[in-house]
Design a protein around this motif. Structure first.
Motif, PDB file in Angstrom:
ATOM      1  N   ASP A   6      49.534  28.107  43.058  1.00 27.68           N
ATOM      2  CA  ASP A   6      49.177  28.505  41.697  1.00 27.68           C
ATOM      3  C   ASP A   6      47.769  28.014  41.358  1.00 27.68           C
ATOM      4  O   ASP A   6      46.985  28.714  40.712  1.00 27.68           O
ATOM      5  CB  ASP A   6      50.180  27.925  40.689  1.00 27.68           C
ATOM      6  N   THR A   7      47.456  26.821  41.814  1.00 30.35           N
ATOM      7  CA  THR A   7      46.160  26.216  41.500  1.00 30.35           C
ATOM      8  C   THR A   7      45.015  26.926  42.218  1.00 30.35           C
ATOM      9  O   THR A   7      44.016  27.312  41.604  1.00 30.35           O
ATOM     10  CB  THR A   7      46.158  24.724  41.871  1.00 30.35           C
ATOM     11  N   VAL A   8      45.156  27.122  43.520  1.00 30.89           N
ATOM     12  CA  VAL A   8      44.034  27.701  44.277  1.00 30.89           C
ATOM     13  C   VAL A   8      43.847  29.182  43.952  1.00 30.89           C
ATOM     14  O   VAL A   8      42.721  29.695  43.961  1.00 30.89           O
ATOM     15  CB  VAL A   8      44.218  27.497  45.796  1.00 30.89           C
ATOM     16  N   LEU A   9      44.936  29.888  43.664  1.00 36.27           N
ATOM     17  CA  LEU A   9      44.815  31.315  43.363  1.00 36.27           C
ATOM     18  C   LEU A   9      44.254  31.574  41.968  1.00 36.27           C
ATOM     19  O   LEU A   9      43.942  32.727  41.631  1.00 36.27           O
ATOM     20  CB  LEU A   9      46.179  32.000  43.517  1.00 36.27           C
ATOM     21  N   ALA A  10      44.102  30.532  41.190  1.00 30.59           N
ATOM     22  CA  ALA A  10      43.510  30.686  39.859  1.00 30.59           C
ATOM     23  C   ALA A  10      41.980  30.743  39.926  1.00 30.59           C
ATOM     24  O   ALA A  10      41.332  31.109  38.944  1.00 30.59           O
ATOM     25  CB  ALA A  10      43.942  29.533  38.955  1.00 30.59           C
ATOM     26  N   PHE A  11      41.412  30.409  41.080  1.00 28.63           N
ATOM     27  CA  PHE A  11      39.964  30.472  41.231  1.00 28.63           C
ATOM     28  C   PHE A  11      39.503  31.924  41.316  1.00 28.63           C
ATOM     29  O   PHE A  11      40.290  32.815  41.671  1.00 28.63           O
ATOM     30  CB  PHE A  11      39.540  29.733  42.505  1.00 28.63           C
ATOM     31  N   PRO A  12      38.225  32.207  41.007  1.00 24.92           N
ATOM     32  CA  PRO A  12      37.689  33.562  41.238  1.00 24.92           C
ATOM     33  C   PRO A  12      37.859  33.958  42.697  1.00 24.92           C
ATOM     34  O   PRO A  12      37.785  33.101  43.600  1.00 24.92           O
ATOM     35  CB  PRO A  12      36.204  33.419  40.856  1.00 24.92           C
ATOM     36  N   PHE A  13      38.062  35.239  42.951  1.00 24.32           N
ATOM     37  CA  PHE A  13      38.425  35.703  44.291  1.00 24.32           C
ATOM     38  C   PHE A  13      37.496  35.179  45.385  1.00 24.32           C
ATOM     39  O   PHE A  13      37.964  34.697  46.428  1.00 24.32           O
ATOM     40  CB  PHE A  13      38.475  37.236  44.324  1.00 24.32           C
ATOM     41  N   PRO A  14      36.165  35.240  45.229  1.00 19.49           N
ATOM     42  CA  PRO A  14      35.290  34.789  46.326  1.00 19.49           C
ATOM     43  C   PRO A  14      35.405  33.299  46.631  1.00 19.49           C
ATOM     44  O   PRO A  14      34.970  32.851  47.695  1.00 19.49           O
ATOM     45  CB  PRO A  14      33.875  35.129  45.814  1.00 19.49           C
ATOM     46  N   GLN A  15      35.987  32.515  45.704  1.00 19.93           N
ATOM     47  CA  GLN A  15      36.055  31.065  45.880  1.00 19.93           C
ATOM     48  C   GLN A  15      37.414  30.580  46.380  1.00 19.93           C
ATOM     49  O   GLN A  15      37.584  29.389  46.652  1.00 19.93           O
ATOM     50  CB  GLN A  15      35.729  30.376  44.557  1.00 19.93           C
ATOM     51  N   ILE A  16      38.378  31.475  46.489  1.00 15.18           N
ATOM     52  CA  ILE A  16      39.752  31.040  46.794  1.00 15.18           C
ATOM     53  C   ILE A  16      39.844  30.368  48.160  1.00 15.18           C
ATOM     54  O   ILE A  16      40.464  29.306  48.310  1.00 15.18           O
ATOM     55  CB  ILE A  16      40.723  32.232  46.715  1.00 15.18           C
ATOM     56  N   ALA A  17      39.246  30.975  49.174  1.00 13.08           N
ATOM     57  CA  ALA A  17      39.339  30.413  50.521  1.00 13.08           C
ATOM     58  C   ALA A  17      38.724  29.010  50.571  1.00 13.08           C
ATOM     59  O   ALA A  17      39.306  28.073  51.143  1.00 13.08           O
ATOM     60  CB  ALA A  17      38.661  31.338  51.528  1.00 13.08           C
ATOM     61  N   TYR A  18      37.551  28.876  49.970  1.00 12.42           N
ATOM     62  CA  TYR A  18      36.899  27.557  49.955  1.00 12.42           C
ATOM     63  C   TYR A  18      37.744  26.541  49.190  1.00 12.42           C
ATOM     64  O   TYR A  18      37.939  25.405  49.647  1.00 12.42           O
ATOM     65  CB  TYR A  18      35.516  27.678  49.323  1.00 12.42           C
ATOM     66  N   ALA A  19      38.243  26.943  48.026  1.00 18.16           N
ATOM     67  CA  ALA A  19      39.043  26.025  47.215  1.00 18.16           C
ATOM     68  C   ALA A  19      40.305  25.588  47.959  1.00 18.16           C
ATOM     69  O   ALA A  19      40.715  24.419  47.880  1.00 18.16           O
ATOM     70  CB  ALA A  19      39.413  26.690  45.889  1.00 18.16           C
TER      71      ALA A  19
END
Length: 471
Positions: A14-27
């Motif tokens: 839930d936490t990581v998928l809340a990031f903007p799409f281009p940042q999800i993998a890095y987060a």
């Protein structure tokens, strides 16, 4: 069982998928590293990393963590049609098309879309996090994060990658801007061999020998300071063996030369990237190791707006060492002359013309001898049919002739007279079918000769070529 791993927070995804799409993998990678206090690595997306097959082969044990939500997708592979099990019959159906239903029980395949997993491998313990993302263009990207201490993650990555590279039951295909390991494509080529391919003048054997000699001559090319690359262009009307030859080549090299990669290019068009980017992606992968790159219907693949990009990758500054390009086209006149006529791009052109009488007879004999018939057509009947009755037939039309004859014989065997079982009945059916199809060929020729005034290079010419090819 896997050793107890660090329990991730239940709201991890839930936490990581809340990031903007281009940042999800890095987060995701950063948060895994912070939680586990270890390095996190991700496999190269250009490499096949089939950890599920690795586990299925008993090389490791992978288990989803119970402390965090795991999202899985279930599918049911389509089995082959059969009246026997595992199909169930429904005699109360309104039409024949619904009389057989797949017995899906036990055939479900579950794929993890999002999940946190623990891995036991060679007495080492790792964490493997899977994250499939879909962008606004509906393109899927799969991220696999591996976390472990003291170089274990790197060794596991290399072991799975090496295992995946040596899987012979898949072919890399390129579509919608990315490569996928295609098992169905591999299955589809299994029936195509050089033994059941009929071409004039020993052409099939020459093409196979040419490519085998190329891959065996890398040191000679180097010593002579000649670029170690090759291009082969297959031309001619459809239905005359180009696709069969390509499948036979792929089948042969997959079986006899597994270290040579096969790349099959379906399209350069992608919904999220320009075509020239796709072309660069294809050739970047091709240069990674000796390989054969397949371009079917090249005239349709290379559009005017990407011609320059294609030429630059095919014969530009980048060295295509160990790369063989095998391309086919039904309409070579529609290819740009810079692609078609320059030897450094396509060194050899092979013309696949309509089969002659000898090839037509060989095809009919091989087709009927490969199947069980109580009373197959006689050699005399096949020889007569292979003459003037089938002049102008492509291999595709010959296949329709043989198949139509067979289906007619089956229909008559079920009738009152049992005509197909009588002496000479198959000869009669074969000649009748040849006559019917011959009328189609004749009519197409007449239409081609009498219509638009554009000649064979215009619309009617293309129509005729397709018609004769049985498409």
């Amino acid at each position: 069982m896997c050793a107890k791993a660090f329990p991730p927070p239940s709201d991890f995804f839930d936490t990581v998928l809340a990031f903007p799409f281009p940042q999800i993998a890095y987060a995701t990678s950063k948060r895994i590293s912070t939680l586990l206090k270890t390095r996190v690595i991700e496999p190269n997306p250009d490499e096949l990393f089939d950890y599920e097959a690795f586990a299925a082969a008993g090389k490791c044990i992978i288990e989803p963590a119970q402390d965090v939500y795991s999202y899985e997708r279930c599918s049911y592979p389509q089995p082959e049609w059969s009246e026997d099990e595992p199909w169930r019959r429904n005699d109360n159906a309104d039409d024949d098309s619904h009389k057989y239903r797949a017995a899906a029980a036990g055939n479900a395949v579950t794929t993890q879309v999002i999940g946190w997993n623990t891995v036991d491998w060679n007495d080492e313990h790792l964490t493997l996090v899977v994250l499939n993302l879909t962008d606004s263009f509906s393109n899927d990207t799969k991220h696999v994060f591996i976390a472990a201490k003291n170089g274990v993650a790197e060794r596991f990555l290399l072991a799975v990658t090496d295992f995946s590279r040596n899987m012979t039951d898949r072919i890399w295909s390129f579509q919608d801007g990315r490569f996928t390991a295609d098992r169905r494509l591999y299955t589809d080529i299994q029936t195509s061999t050089f033994d059941n391919l009929i071409l004039a003048n020993n052409m099939a054997a020459e093409i196979k020998s040419d490519l085998e000699l190329f891959f065996a001559s890398s040191q000679l090319y180097k010593r002579l300071n000649i670029p170690w690359k090759r291009g082969v262009l297959l031309t001619g009307p459809p239905g005359n063996g180009k696709t069969h030859l390509i499948k036979a080549l792929v089948n042969h090299f997959k079986q006899q030369h597994p270290t040579i990669a096969i790349l099959y290019i379906k399209t350069f068009t992608a919904s999220c990237a320009p075509d020239d980017y796709a072309i660069r992606t294809v050739f970047k992968r091709a240069r990674a190791r000796p390989c054969i790159v397949i371009f079917e219907d090249l005239d349709a693949l290379v559009k005017p707006d990407v011609r320059s990009a294609f030429l630059n990758e095919l014969d530009g500054l980048s060295a295509n060492n160990g790369v063989v390009v095998v391309a086919s086209t039904n309409h070579p006149e529609e290819l740009d002359s810079a692609i078609r006529d320059r030897p450094s791009r396509f060194d050899r052109r092979w013309a696949f013309e309509l089969p002659g009488e000898v090839e037509r007879l060989s095809y009919l004999k091989k087709w009927f001898s490969a199947r069980e018939f109580d009373t197959p057509p006689s050699d005399e009947a096949m020889k007569e049919v292979a003459g003037a009755l089938t002049a102008g037939f492509s291999f595709a039309y010959l296949k329709e002739l043989a198949l139509g004859t067979t289906l007619q014989s089956v229909r008559l065997e079920g009738g009152d007279g049992g005509e197909a079982g009588k002496q000479g009945a198959m000869d009669k059916l074969l000649m009748e079918q040849a006559g019917v199809l011959g009328m189609h060929v004749k009519k197409a020729r007449e239409e081609d000769a009498g219509g638009s005034g554009e000649g064979k290079s215009g619309w009617r010419g293309k129509k005729w070529r397709k018609h004769v090819a049985g498409r």
